[in-house]
Design a protein around this motif. Sequence first.
Motif, PDB file in Angstrom:
ATOM      1  N   ILE A 123      10.617  -9.160  18.194  1.00 13.33           N
ATOM      2  CA  ILE A 123      11.794  -9.674  17.510  1.00 13.33           C
ATOM      3  C   ILE A 123      11.747  -9.190  16.068  1.00 13.33           C
ATOM      4  CG2 ILE A 123      13.157 -11.720  16.973  1.00 13.33           C
ATOM      5  CD1 ILE A 123      12.668 -11.187  19.968  1.00 13.33           C
ATOM      6  N   HIS A 124      12.716  -8.384  15.672  1.00  7.97           N
ATOM      7  CA  HIS A 124      12.726  -7.737  14.368  1.00  7.97           C
ATOM      8  C   HIS A 124      13.742  -8.362  13.425  1.00  7.97           C
ATOM      9  CE1 HIS A 124      11.127  -3.673  16.155  1.00  7.97           C
ATOM     10  NE2 HIS A 124      10.226  -4.632  16.135  1.00  7.97           N
TER      11      HIS A 124
ATOM     12  N   VAL B  29       8.354  -7.774  11.778  1.00  8.03           N
ATOM     13  CA  VAL B  29       8.298  -8.370  13.111  1.00  8.03           C
ATOM     14  C   VAL B  29       8.204  -9.881  12.964  1.00  8.03           C
ATOM     15  CG1 VAL B  29       7.022  -8.523  15.279  1.00  8.03           C
ATOM     16  CG2 VAL B  29       7.223  -6.325  14.107  1.00  8.03           C
ATOM     17  N   VAL B  30       9.206 -10.598  13.462  1.00  8.67           N
ATOM     18  CA  VAL B  30       9.253 -12.050  13.355  1.00  8.67           C
ATOM     19  C   VAL B  30       8.389 -12.701  14.430  1.00  8.67           C
ATOM     20  CG1 VAL B  30      10.764 -14.077  13.421  1.00  8.67           C
ATOM     21  CG2 VAL B  30      11.578 -11.955  12.376  1.00  8.67           C
ATOM     22  N   ASP B  31       8.437 -12.151  15.644  1.00  7.71           N
ATOM     23  CA  ASP B  31       7.711 -12.758  16.765  1.00  7.71           C
ATOM     24  C   ASP B  31       7.692 -11.771  17.930  1.00  7.71           C
ATOM     25  OD1 ASP B  31       6.314 -14.601  18.217  1.00  7.71           O
ATOM     26  OD2 ASP B  31       7.923 -16.083  18.350  1.00  7.71           O
TER      27      ASP B  31
ATOM     28  N   LEU C 192       0.609  -2.997   8.919  1.00  9.21           N
ATOM     29  CA  LEU C 192       0.128  -2.747  10.273  1.00  9.21           C
ATOM     30  C   LEU C 192       1.270  -2.805  11.290  1.00  9.21           C
ATOM     31  CD1 LEU C 192      -2.290  -2.361  12.211  1.00  9.21           C
ATOM     32  CD2 LEU C 192      -2.419  -4.849  12.367  1.00  9.21           C
ATOM     33  N   GLN C 193       2.113  -3.829  11.207  1.00  8.06           N
ATOM     34  CA  GLN C 193       3.221  -3.965  12.158  1.00  8.06           C
ATOM     35  C   GLN C 193       4.200  -2.814  12.030  1.00  8.06           C
ATOM     36  OE1 GLN C 193       4.758  -7.891  11.242  1.00  8.06           O
ATOM     37  NE2 GLN C 193       3.529  -8.844  12.842  1.00  8.06           N
ATOM     38  N   THR C 194       4.470  -2.375  10.809  1.00  7.30           N
ATOM     39  CA  THR C 194       5.397  -1.269  10.608  1.00  7.30           C
ATOM     40  C   THR C 194       4.810   0.034  11.140  1.00  7.30           C
ATOM     41  OG1 THR C 194       6.217  -2.366   8.604  1.00  7.30           O
ATOM     42  CG2 THR C 194       6.834  -0.067   8.917  1.00  7.30           C
TER      43      THR C 194
ATOM     44  N   VAL D 149       0.928   6.803  10.977  1.00  9.77           N
ATOM     45  CA  VAL D 149       0.076   6.272   9.910  1.00  9.77           C
ATOM     46  C   VAL D 149       0.792   6.296   8.563  1.00  9.77           C
ATOM     47  CG1 VAL D 149      -2.074   6.860  11.063  1.00  9.77           C
ATOM     48  CG2 VAL D 149      -0.994   8.542   9.549  1.00  9.77           C
ATOM     49  N   THR D 150       1.886   7.049   8.477  1.00  9.85           N
ATOM     50  CA  THR D 150       2.685   7.085   7.255  1.00  9.85           C
ATOM     51  C   THR D 150       3.999   6.359   7.501  1.00  9.85           C
ATOM     52  OG1 THR D 150       1.733   9.215   6.584  1.00  9.85           O
ATOM     53  CG2 THR D 150       3.794   8.553   5.534  1.00  9.85           C
ATOM     54  N   ILE D 151       4.277   5.352   6.658  1.00 11.25           N
ATOM     55  CA  ILE D 151       5.451   4.502   6.874  1.00 11.25           C
ATOM     56  C   ILE D 151       6.303   4.448   5.608  1.00 11.25           C
ATOM     57  CG2 ILE D 151       4.222   3.072   8.544  1.00 11.25           C
ATOM     58  CD1 ILE D 151       4.016   0.928   6.283  1.00 11.25           C
TER      59      ILE D 151
END
Length: 223
Positions: free
Chosen positions: A61-62, A72-74, A159-161, A168-170
């Motif tokens: 859930i974004h 990420v909410v859940d 981490l979530q992103t 590894v690059t966000i």
Amino acid sequence: MPIKVHPDITAAVLKANLQEIITDEALTTLQVKMYKKNETVVVSGNELQYFYIVIEGRVAIHNYSDQGNVAVVDYVEKNGVLGDLEFFQQCNYLHTAVAVVQSTILLIPLQIVHSHLTKSVSFLSHMCTVLTDKLMKSSVKNARSLLYPAKNKLCKYILQTSEKFEAVTIPFVMKDISSMMGISDRHIRRLLSDLAEEQIIIKENRTIKVLDMEQLHRYSTDF
């Protein structure tokens, strides 16, 4: 003449324990869909049309900022429901839902929810359990948000992103992340400097590169 129902729908209804609630006639209105990894299931703001029940797989859930950054909410897993909060609040979908892995989902049209499910004591009891579980998770998460250090929360976001983009690059826009996480720009800069000194990340312009995923994960699991 017996009504023909697709075997996948019958199997999904059994796995969701709805076989005693939904009539044979109603079964023909249901759908079972397979969503690929990273495929969008529900879009925030869209009109509520279905209950989604996860039969197999996992859905994230974004929540998005105006600039497109994501948190990420859940997560919703087996027998989890999408659309329940919106149904009882009579509103559009609140969040965007994306399949984390290949997922099988049962779609129940809103008219069937009204005509069948809301008249079933067992289903309403199940909804109470589902909604209470969501409330408990939300309460625990909010408590942790207040109690845990900002560093843990920032690592969790990174981490979530990284997992979402499978990279590894966000992208990382300071102002957006600051607003989303409720942490000042100055504090986030200090935290990023600390993480860089620990050789966990590198901050470059509007991106972050993860150097030590294991340590980042360790900080995140403490949250």
